[in-house]
Design a protein around this motif. Structure first.
Motif, mmCIF file in Angstrom:
data_model
loop_
_atom_site.group_PDB
_atom_site.id
_atom_site.type_symbol
_atom_site.label_atom_id
_atom_site.label_comp_id
_atom_site.label_asym_id
_atom_site.label_seq_id
_atom_site.Cartn_x
_atom_site.Cartn_y
_atom_site.Cartn_z
ATOM 1 N N MET A 42 0.813 -1.216 0.000
ATOM 2 C CA MET A 42 0.000 0.000 0.000
ATOM 3 C C MET A 42 0.849 1.269 0.000
ATOM 4 O O MET A 42 0.425 2.308 -0.523
ATOM 5 C CB MET A 42 -0.910 0.023 1.234
ATOM 6 N N THR A 43 2.026 1.204 0.605
ATOM 7 C CA THR A 43 2.775 2.434 0.872
ATOM 8 C C THR A 43 4.108 2.557 0.147
ATOM 9 O O THR A 43 4.569 3.681 -0.101
ATOM 10 C CB THR A 43 3.056 2.548 2.374
ATOM 11 N N GLY A 160 -1.890 -5.429 -1.520
ATOM 12 C CA GLY A 160 -1.776 -4.107 -0.924
ATOM 13 C C GLY A 160 -1.685 -3.014 -1.979
ATOM 14 O O GLY A 160 -2.300 -1.944 -1.840
ATOM 15 N N LEU A 163 -5.011 -2.252 -3.420
ATOM 16 C CA LEU A 163 -5.932 -1.632 -2.468
ATOM 17 C C LEU A 163 -5.422 -0.304 -1.914
ATOM 18 O O LEU A 163 -6.039 0.271 -1.022
ATOM 19 C CB LEU A 163 -6.177 -2.596 -1.289
ATOM 20 N N ARG A 164 -4.309 0.194 -2.462
ATOM 21 C CA ARG A 164 -3.639 1.346 -1.846
ATOM 22 C C ARG A 164 -4.494 2.604 -1.823
ATOM 23 O O ARG A 164 -4.309 3.461 -0.952
ATOM 24 C CB ARG A 164 -2.310 1.620 -2.546
ATOM 25 N N ASP A 165 -5.426 2.759 -2.755
ATOM 26 C CA ASP A 165 -6.244 3.975 -2.795
ATOM 27 C C ASP A 165 -7.664 3.758 -2.287
ATOM 28 O O ASP A 165 -8.534 4.615 -2.468
ATOM 29 C CB ASP A 165 -6.297 4.515 -4.235
ATOM 30 N N HIS A 168 -8.602 0.832 2.778
ATOM 31 C CA HIS A 168 -8.737 -0.354 3.613
ATOM 32 C C HIS A 168 -7.590 -0.445 4.611
ATOM 33 O O HIS A 168 -6.452 -0.057 4.326
ATOM 34 C CB HIS A 168 -8.757 -1.622 2.744
ATOM 35 N N PRO A 170 -4.739 -2.402 6.567
ATOM 36 C CA PRO A 170 -3.925 -3.590 6.293
ATOM 37 C C PRO A 170 -4.253 -4.776 7.190
ATOM 38 O O PRO A 170 -4.244 -5.920 6.742
ATOM 39 C CB PRO A 170 -2.487 -3.097 6.533
#
Length: 210
Positions: A42-43, A160, A163-165, A168, A170
Motif C-alpha cells: 500500500m505504501t 496491498g 488496495l492502496r487507494d 482499507h 492492512p
C-alpha cells in the motif's frame, strides 16, 4: 492500523528500508507477515515498476533473515538449540514438538521442503533453524528460500498495491486473507480425502470383480 514507528523510519530509506522491514519481520515476528506485506504494498510502491522492486527488496530481506536463523542453528548446534527451544520456544510460537517436526521434515527432499516451508505461516520463520543445525548445504538452501520468499511475498504485496487507494486497513485485509487461506486449505483437504475414498472404493470394486 498504524505500523510501529520503526517501520516508518525504515521506509524513509527507500528500497533498503523495505528490505530491512522484511528482515526485521523475519527475525522479530511481532506483526504478522501478511499485515506487513499488505502495508508495504500500500505504501512503498507508487507504480507497477516500483512494485517489482519492492518484491525483490522484500525477498532479499526475508532471505537474509532466514540465513541468520540458519547461521544461529549452525553456530549453536543440536544440543544448545534443543535446550533453548525446550525452555523458551513456547513463548515465541515454537514449541518443542513443532521444532522436532521441522527437523524431521528434512528427511525428504530438502530443496522442496525449504521452498514450500517459506509459504507456511510460522514454519517460514523457524524452518531455517533446524536446517542450520543439520548443516544443510547453504547454496541450495539459499536458492530455495529466496524462491519461497518471493512466492509468499508477491501476492500480499500485490494485494496491498491494488488496495492502496481504497482506504482499507492492512490488518483487516490481512485477516480476510487468512480466512480465505484457511477456507481454501480446508476445501482442498476435504476434496483430496473425498477423491481418495472414491479411488479406494473403485480399486476395491475392481479387486472383487477380479
Amino acid at each position: 492500523m498504524d505500523m510501529p514507528s520503526i517501520v516508518t523510519i525504515l521506509l524513509s530509506y527507500g528500497l533498503v528500508g523495505v528490505a530491512a522491514v522484511a528482515l526485521t519481520e523475519k527475525l522479530v515476528p511481532i506483526v504478522p507477515s501478511y499485515v506487513v506485506l499488505v502495508f508495504l504494498g500500500m505504501t512503498a510502491a507508487a507504480g507497477w515498476s516500483d512494485l517489482g522492486l519492492v518484491v525483490l527488496a522484500t525477498t532479499a530481506g526475508s532471505t537474509v533473515g532466514a540465513l541468520m536463523w540458519y547461521g544461529l542453528g549452525r553456530g549453536l548446534g543440536h544440543d544448545r538449540v534443543e535446550r533453548f527451544v525446550s525452555r523458551w520456544g513456547k513463548y515465541v510460537l515454537l514449541p518443542a514438538s513443532l521444532y522436532r517436526k521441522l527437523g524431521e521434515s528434512y528427511r525428504r527432499n530438502q530443496f522442496w521442503v525449504t521452498l514450500t516451508g517459506q509459504v507456511i505461516p510460522t514454519v517460514r520463520i523457524y524452518l531455517p533453524l533446524p536446517a542450520g543445525v543439520l548443516e544443510l548445504d547453504p547454496r541450495p538452501f539459499t536458492v530455495a528460500t529466496a524462491l519461497g520468499a518471493a512466492t509468499w511475498n508477491a501476492p500480499f504485496l500485490l494485494l496491498g498495491f491494488l488496495l492502496r487507494d481504497t482506504g482499507h486497513d492492512p490488518l483487516t485485509v490481512g485477516l480476510w486473507v487468512v480466512v480465505g487461506l484457511v477456507v481454501g486449505e480446508t476445501l482442498i483437504l476435504f476434496s483430496v480425502r473425498a477423491l481418495s475414498r472414491v479411488l479406494a472404493k473403485r480399486r476395491q470394486g475392481s479387486g472383487e470383480r477380479g
